[in-house]
Design a protein around this motif. Structure first.
Motif, short mmCIF file in Angstrom:
data_model
loop_
_atom_site.label_atom_id
_atom_site.label_comp_id
_atom_site.label_asym_id
_atom_site.label_seq_id
_atom_site.Cartn_x
_atom_site.Cartn_y
_atom_site.Cartn_z
N SER A 1 53.41 89.31 52.99
CA SER A 1 52.30 90.22 53.29
C SER A 1 52.48 90.86 54.67
CB SER A 1 50.96 89.47 53.25
OG SER A 1 50.90 88.49 54.26
N CYS A 2 51.90 92.06 54.80
CA CYS A 2 51.79 92.75 56.08
C CYS A 2 50.38 93.31 56.16
CB CYS A 2 52.81 93.89 56.19
SG CYS A 2 54.45 93.38 56.75
N SER A 3 49.80 93.28 57.35
CA SER A 3 48.43 93.73 57.49
C SER A 3 48.38 95.25 57.69
CB SER A 3 47.77 93.03 58.68
OG SER A 3 48.49 93.29 59.87
N TRP A 4 47.20 95.80 57.46
CA TRP A 4 46.98 97.23 57.69
C TRP A 4 46.97 97.51 59.19
CZ3 TRP A 4 46.91 100.90 53.99
CH2 TRP A 4 46.71 100.50 52.66
N SER A 5 47.46 98.68 59.55
CA SER A 5 47.39 99.11 60.94
C SER A 5 45.93 99.42 61.29
CB SER A 5 48.23 100.37 61.15
OG SER A 5 47.63 101.49 60.49
N LEU A 7 59.41 100.91 61.86
CA LEU A 7 60.23 101.26 60.70
C LEU A 7 60.47 100.02 59.86
CD1 LEU A 7 62.81 103.68 62.34
CD2 LEU A 7 60.94 104.29 60.81
N ILE A 8 60.71 98.90 60.57
CA ILE A 8 60.76 97.58 59.94
C ILE A 8 59.87 96.68 60.79
CG2 ILE A 8 62.19 95.60 59.31
CD1 ILE A 8 64.55 97.52 59.07
N PRO A 9 58.87 96.02 60.21
CA PRO A 9 57.99 95.16 61.01
C PRO A 9 58.77 94.13 61.81
CG PRO A 9 57.08 95.48 58.81
CD PRO A 9 58.46 96.10 58.79
N GLU A 10 58.37 93.91 63.05
CA GLU A 10 59.12 93.05 63.97
C GLU A 10 59.33 91.64 63.43
OE1 GLU A 10 57.52 93.01 67.87
OE2 GLU A 10 57.80 95.16 68.22
N HIS A 11 58.33 91.09 62.73
CA HIS A 11 58.46 89.70 62.27
C HIS A 11 59.47 89.54 61.14
CE1 HIS A 11 55.48 91.30 59.42
NE2 HIS A 11 55.83 90.32 58.60
N ALA A 18 66.58 100.53 64.80
CA ALA A 18 66.48 101.30 63.56
C ALA A 18 66.35 102.79 63.81
CB ALA A 18 65.31 100.79 62.73
N LYS A 19 65.83 103.16 64.99
CA LYS A 19 65.63 104.57 65.30
C LYS A 19 66.96 105.33 65.36
CE LYS A 19 61.42 103.76 68.02
NZ LYS A 19 60.79 103.91 69.35
N ARG A 20 68.05 104.60 65.63
CA ARG A 20 69.36 105.25 65.74
C ARG A 20 70.08 105.35 64.40
NH1 ARG A 20 71.57 105.98 70.73
NH2 ARG A 20 70.38 105.19 72.50
N VAL A 61 67.74 91.62 58.45
CA VAL A 61 66.35 91.74 58.02
C VAL A 61 66.00 90.73 56.94
CG1 VAL A 61 64.67 93.30 56.95
CG2 VAL A 61 66.37 94.21 58.53
N GLN A 62 64.80 90.16 57.06
CA GLN A 62 64.27 89.33 56.00
C GLN A 62 63.59 90.22 54.95
OE1 GLN A 62 62.62 85.96 59.07
NE2 GLN A 62 61.70 86.05 57.04
N PRO A 63 63.71 89.88 53.68
CA PRO A 63 63.02 90.68 52.66
C PRO A 63 61.52 90.43 52.67
CG PRO A 63 64.17 88.82 51.65
CD PRO A 63 64.56 88.82 53.09
N LEU A 64 60.80 91.43 52.27
CA LEU A 64 59.35 91.34 52.12
C LEU A 64 59.00 91.72 50.70
CD1 LEU A 64 56.31 91.40 52.99
CD2 LEU A 64 56.70 93.75 53.74
#
Length: 339
Positions: free
Chosen positions: A5-9, A87-91, A99-101, A182-185
């Protein structure tokens, strides 16, 4: 380990005027010919004046943490909203990455309209009228593959009163970042894209549009996507594409601009009908370049659904595949609302 899960901004703000609505319509080609029906999107005094429904796709690019006239500024890239959720959540990041590059490709886009976009006042007494919206996003899927990492996000656009206007879902591919980084979500909300084959029969409608040399420059001003790949000439090597013989490098056209132009073609197809759009889906398959000739082919799948495909006649490739738009007759919607 699979994160679930990821929370809403926190809500971001995006405000627009009728001038912003017109700039967007012009940037995707409305009123580029003699069809006066386009005036309902490009002339503020037209009694039918309204927003192009796909205008909602650009609101996240303009969203900022503080309310204000967002369209007055040149936005950074990544945009403030994109940077807030990452772009990819830090956790989910196992190793330090920038990722910006990395090259980023827009793969899928969908929108569900729950309510029509509000239109700012067109009265002379209220010429500076704005519409304020609240926008929240979250990451709902991160799938690392050998080519890179697919990231799917969900965005809600609401009125300041909390009424849900539309729900957007998009998938990007960040090239060069794989499972070692990266870990999958996996989320229950992650949409599974089912392949929608286009019919093998002749199209019910075909529409051609030659993109302008300054199309991407116009769209970046209207959309808030100021990524420089839409300004500078893009070499085929940068995006893993074979060069087209005798065609020099050109800027990439925004995927959402290509989709917006295709939507204009769908409006042409349906311009004699009084309808309300319900949903739109598209899969971006190949890059589309500034100056390419766009051919949109569409088939009726039912009385309320159209399947469409967009081809670049210049490079002979499919740029948008598995497109789908669902709509409803306006009088039927009115009847349903009274039940």
């Amino acid at each position: 380990m699979v994160v679930q899960s990821c929370s809403w901004s926190a809500p971001f703000h995006a405000s627009y005027t009728r001038k912003d609505l017109m700039n967007y319509a012009l940037a995707i080609g409305f009123s580029s010919d003699e069809n006066i029906n386009d005036h309902c999107f490009t002339f503020e005094k037209d009694p039918r004046f309204e927003s192009v429904p796909t205008f909602c796709l650009v609101l996240p690019s303009w969203a900022t943490q503080k309310p204000g006239k967002n369209f007055s500024y040149i936005q950074p890239f990544p945009t403030p909203l994109m940077s807030s959720i990452g772009l990819i959540p830090e956790h989910l990041i196992k190793r330090p990455i920038d990722a910006k590059r990395c090259p980023i490709l827009h793969m899928d886009q969908s929108v569900i309209w729950h309510n029509k976009l509000p239109v700012p006042s067109t009265s002379a007494e209220d010429s500076m009228s704005t519409i304020d919206t609240l926008i929240s996003s979250r990451t709902v899927g991160v799938i690392p593959k050998s080519i890179g990492t697919f990231v799917e996000s969900e965005t809600r656009v609401c009125s300041v009163d909390g009424e849900l206007i539309c729900t957007l879902a998009s998938t990007i591919l960040i090239l060069g970042i794989g499972s070692q980084n990266v870990q999958p979500l996996i989320s229950n909300n992650l949409s599974v894209r089912k392949r929608r084959e286009v019919p093998r029969t002749p199209a019910d409608f075909e529409w051609t549009y030659t993109t302008l040399p300054n199309q991407a420059l116009l769209y970046r001003l209207a959309s808030g996507d100021f990524n420089k790949i839409h300004v500078y000439q893009t070499t085929a090597a940068m995006i893993n594409e074979r060069p087209i013989q005798n065609v020099p490098g050109r800027p990439l056209l925004h995927g959402l601009c290509t989709l917006g132009i295709a939507f204009r073609g769908l409006c042409r197809m349906l311009e004699t009908e009084k309808i309300e759009f319900i949903s739109l889906k598209a899969h971006f398959t190949k890059p589309f370049f500034v100056g390419d000739v766009l051919v949109m082919r569409a088939w009726y799948a039912s009385d309320t659904k159209i399947i469409f495909q967009v081809k670049s006649e210049t490079s002979d490739v499919i740029a948008i595949d598995q497109g789908e738009v669902v709509f409803q007759q306006a009088h039927k919607l009115a009847m349903m609302s009274r039940i």
